[in-house]
Design a protein around this motif. Structure first.
Motif, short mmCIF file in Angstrom:
data_model
loop_
_atom_site.label_atom_id
_atom_site.label_comp_id
_atom_site.label_asym_id
_atom_site.label_seq_id
_atom_site.Cartn_x
_atom_site.Cartn_y
_atom_site.Cartn_z
N THR A 135 46.29 26.86 52.11
CA THR A 135 45.32 27.92 51.48
C THR A 135 45.78 29.37 51.97
O THR A 135 46.06 29.63 53.10
CB THR A 135 43.87 27.62 52.15
N ALA A 136 45.67 29.95 50.92
CA ALA A 136 46.05 31.42 50.90
C ALA A 136 44.93 32.45 51.30
O ALA A 136 43.78 32.08 50.86
CB ALA A 136 46.77 31.97 49.74
N ARG A 137 45.21 33.37 52.14
CA ARG A 137 44.25 34.23 52.38
C ARG A 137 44.29 35.59 51.56
O ARG A 137 45.06 36.15 51.56
CB ARG A 137 44.33 34.69 53.97
N VAL A 138 43.06 35.81 50.74
CA VAL A 138 43.19 36.68 49.74
C VAL A 138 41.99 37.85 49.93
O VAL A 138 40.99 37.20 50.36
CB VAL A 138 42.95 36.02 48.36
N HIS A 139 42.54 38.91 49.60
CA HIS A 139 41.51 40.25 49.52
C HIS A 139 41.36 40.37 48.04
O HIS A 139 42.51 40.95 47.44
CB HIS A 139 41.97 41.57 50.47
N LEU A 140 40.26 40.59 47.35
CA LEU A 140 40.15 41.00 46.24
C LEU A 140 39.75 42.46 46.19
O LEU A 140 39.03 42.78 46.64
CB LEU A 140 39.07 40.16 45.46
N LYS A 141 40.57 43.47 45.41
CA LYS A 141 40.37 44.79 45.26
C LYS A 141 39.92 45.23 43.91
O LYS A 141 40.13 44.83 43.08
CB LYS A 141 41.65 45.34 45.35
N VAL A 142 38.79 46.11 44.09
CA VAL A 142 37.90 46.61 42.99
C VAL A 142 38.24 47.99 42.83
O VAL A 142 38.58 48.91 44.01
CB VAL A 142 36.42 46.43 42.95
N ASP A 143 38.61 48.69 41.77
CA ASP A 143 38.98 50.12 41.59
C ASP A 143 37.41 50.60 41.41
O ASP A 143 36.83 50.69 40.54
CB ASP A 143 39.75 50.29 40.19
N THR A 144 37.17 51.28 42.68
CA THR A 144 35.59 52.10 42.50
C THR A 144 35.82 53.35 41.93
O THR A 144 34.72 54.02 41.87
CB THR A 144 35.23 51.84 43.99
N GLY A 145 36.94 53.86 41.57
CA GLY A 145 37.02 55.09 41.14
C GLY A 145 38.53 56.12 41.46
O GLY A 145 38.43 57.25 41.22
N VAL A 175 39.04 36.17 51.91
CA VAL A 175 38.74 36.84 53.18
C VAL A 175 38.08 38.03 53.04
O VAL A 175 37.50 38.44 54.06
CB VAL A 175 40.23 36.84 53.96
N GLY A 176 38.60 38.64 52.15
CA GLY A 176 38.18 40.28 51.82
C GLY A 176 37.94 40.71 50.64
O GLY A 176 38.42 40.25 49.54
N ILE A 177 36.95 41.75 50.55
CA ILE A 177 36.73 42.36 49.14
C ILE A 177 37.09 44.03 49.63
O ILE A 177 36.48 44.42 50.55
CB ILE A 177 35.44 42.23 48.50
N TRP A 178 37.76 44.86 48.88
CA TRP A 178 38.17 46.15 49.24
C TRP A 178 38.20 47.06 48.38
O TRP A 178 38.45 46.58 46.87
CB TRP A 178 39.38 45.93 50.34
N SER A 179 38.35 48.41 48.49
CA SER A 179 38.69 49.45 47.68
C SER A 179 39.17 50.39 48.38
O SER A 179 39.33 50.53 49.65
CB SER A 179 37.55 49.71 46.73
#
Length: 396
Positions: A135-145, A175-179
Motif C-alpha cells: 500500500t502506497a502512502r499518498v498526500h493529496l495536494k490542493v491548489d489553494t491559490g 496519509v495527508g492532504i496539503w497545500s
C-alpha cells in the motif's frame, strides 16, 4: 566534499569552504517547534538541504525533534532514505515532484510518501503499489491559490475520487492532504487567510467522501512563524531551519530567534598594490580611484556568487566590510582593500557571508545586492566548495 573538522582547519587544497554549524540547525528546529506547539515538524531538506548538506542536516534536524523530512525530487528522496538507513534512522519522507513514468516502485520500496496533484499521479502510484504488492502512502495536494502544484479547488473532487478508488482496492492510504502558501511572508496580506479557508473547505470535501488524513499540512517557514492558523497537524519549515528569515521586512533572523547555520569564506590567493585608475575585471566596469591594494577572492559565479552582484556583493576582510570590485568572474572575484589593505596578506580569510553577529555580511545582504532572496544565495552554492561541519553541542 564534506568533512567534520575544527573551524580553524581547512580541507586539504581548498581555497574556500562553507562552514555549517549543526548546533544552529538544531536550535532552529527547536525554535520552530516552539512556534507551532500543536503540530509536528517536517524539516524540508530539498536541494541538498538548501546547500547545507542533505544527510548531515537531516540527522541534526531529526535529533532536534523534527519527525518528518521533505524533499522535492524523487532521486533526492531515494538518496536521503538510503543515507539515513545507514544510520538506523527511518522517519517518514515526503517527496512531491515526479513526471509520468517515474520509477515509483523504487519509491515504494524505500517507504517514501508520495504527493499527488492529479488523478494520473494517483493512478501511477496505485499501479506501482499493485505491482509491488503493498500500500502506497499518498498526500493529496490542493491548489489553494499558489497556481503551481496541486489540483484546483474545482478539480479537487476528481483527485479525491481517484484516491478513494485506489484506497478501496488497498493500493493507497491517504496519509495527508496539503497545500502551499504564496504570500505568507507578507504577514498582513489577506491571501494567507483566504488560502487557509480554501484549504479547510478542501478538507471538508475530503471528509464527506470518508477521507480523513493522518496529517493536514499547509504552513511553511512563514506560516510557521507568522500564521498560527496554518499549523494544522504538521508544519513544513524550509529556509528557517537554516536560520534565515523568510521575510526580512517582518523580522531578521535574530529577531525571530533563528541562527544562520552557514558561513562562506575563502582564503585570498593574491594581494597586490594598484595605482589609481587601474581597471578591474571584465569589461572594466570598475577602476580604482586612488592608489590602493587589490585582493583576489577565489569564489565566482560557478561557486554560486550571483554575477548580478558585481560591484556590490559585500565581503569582510579582517573585520572590515568591503564589497566586490568589478565583475564577478567564473572562479574568482576582486576586492578593493583601500589604503588600509596594505597589511593584508595572501591566505587571509575573506568572509562572503555568515551570521552577521560580528557586523560582517549575511546571506540576506547578498540577496539585497542581487535583487533576490536568501534562499537562492545559499541553495545555489556550488558543489566544489567543501562543506565543513562544526557541532559545538556535541564537541562540548
Amino acid at each position: 566534499m564534506t568533512t567534520t573538522e575544527p573551524a580553524t582547519s581547512w580541507p586539504e587544497g581548498a581555497t574556500a569552504r562553507a562552514v555549517v554549524d549543526l548546533g544552529a540547525i538544531r536550535h532552529n528546529v527547536r525554535t520552530l517547534a516552539e512556534k507551532a506547539p500543536t503540530a509536528q515538524v517536517m524539516a524540508v531538506v530539498k536541494s541538498d538541504a538548501y546547500g547545507h548538506g542533505l544527510l548531515r542536516v537531516a540527522d541534526a534536524a531529526l535529533d532536534a525533534g523534527a519527525s518528518w523530512l521533505g524533499v522535492a525530487q524523487l532521486n533526492e528522496a531515494l538518496e536521503l532514505r538510503a543515507g539515513l538507513d545507514a544510520t538506523g534512522l527511518r522517519p517518514p519522507i515526503l517527496t512531491w515532484l515526479f513526471a509520468p513514468g517515474a520509477p515509483l516502485s523504487r519509491a515504494l520500496a524505500a517507504d517514501l510518501d508520495l504527493s499527488a496533484s492529479a488523478p494520473w499521479a494517483v493512478q501511477e502510484i496505485a499501479a506501482a503499489a499493485r505491482e509491488a504488492g503493498r500500500t502506497a502512502r499518498v498526500h493529496l495536494k490542493v491548489d489553494t491559490g499558489m497556481g503551481r502544484g496541486g489540483a484546483r479547488p474545482e478539480a479537487f473532487g476528481e483527485l479525491l475520487d481517484a484516491a478513494a478508488r485506489a484506497r478501496a482496492e488497498g493500493a493507497v492510504d491517504v496519509v495527508g492532504i496539503w497545500s502551499h502558501l504564496a504570500r505568507a511572508d507578507e504577514p498582513d496580506h489577506p491571501a494567507t487567510s483566504e488560502q487557509t479557508a480554501v484549504f479547510t473547505a478542501a478538507l471538508d470535501q475530503a471528509a464527506r467522501r470518508g477521507i480523513q488524513p493522518q496529517v493536514r499540512h499547509l504552513g511553511q517557514s512563514a506560516g510557521t512563524l507568522f500564521h498560527p492558523d496554518t499549523h494544522f497537524d504538521l508544519v513544513r519549515p524550509g529556509i528557517s531551519v537554516y536560520g534565515l528569515t523568510p521575510a526580512v521586512a517582518a523580522g531578521s533572523s535574530a529577531e525571530l530567534g533563528l541562527r544562520p547555520a552557514m558561513r562562506l569564506e575563502a582564503r585570498l590567493t593574491l594581494v597586490k598594490a594598484a595605482p589609481a585608475g587601474t581597471p578591474v575585471s571584465y569589461g572594466h566596469t570598475a577602476r580604482t580611484t586612488t592608489d590602493t591594494t587589490l585582493a583576489v577572492v577565489p569564489l565566482g559565479y560557478s561557486d554560486g556568487l550571483p554575477r548580478i552582484a558585481s560591484d556590490a556583493g559585500p565581503v569582510s576582510v579582517r573585520g572590515r566590510r568591503l564589497h566586490v570590485t568589478g565583475r564577478i568572474c567564473m572562479d574568482q572575484s576582486v576586492v578593493d582593500l583601500g589604503a588600509e589593505g596594505a597589511d593584508v596578506r595572501e591566505g587571509d580569510v575573506a568572509v562572503v557571508f555568515g551570521d552577521g553577529s560580528d557586523g560582517g555580511p549575511t546571506a540576506d545582504d547578498w540577496a539585497a545586492a542581487s535583487g533576490t532572496i536568501s534562499y537562492e544565495i545559499v541553495s545555489r552554492l556550488g558543489g566544489r566548495v567543501p562543506r565543513v561541519y562544526v557541532d559545538p553541542e556535541r564537541d562540548q
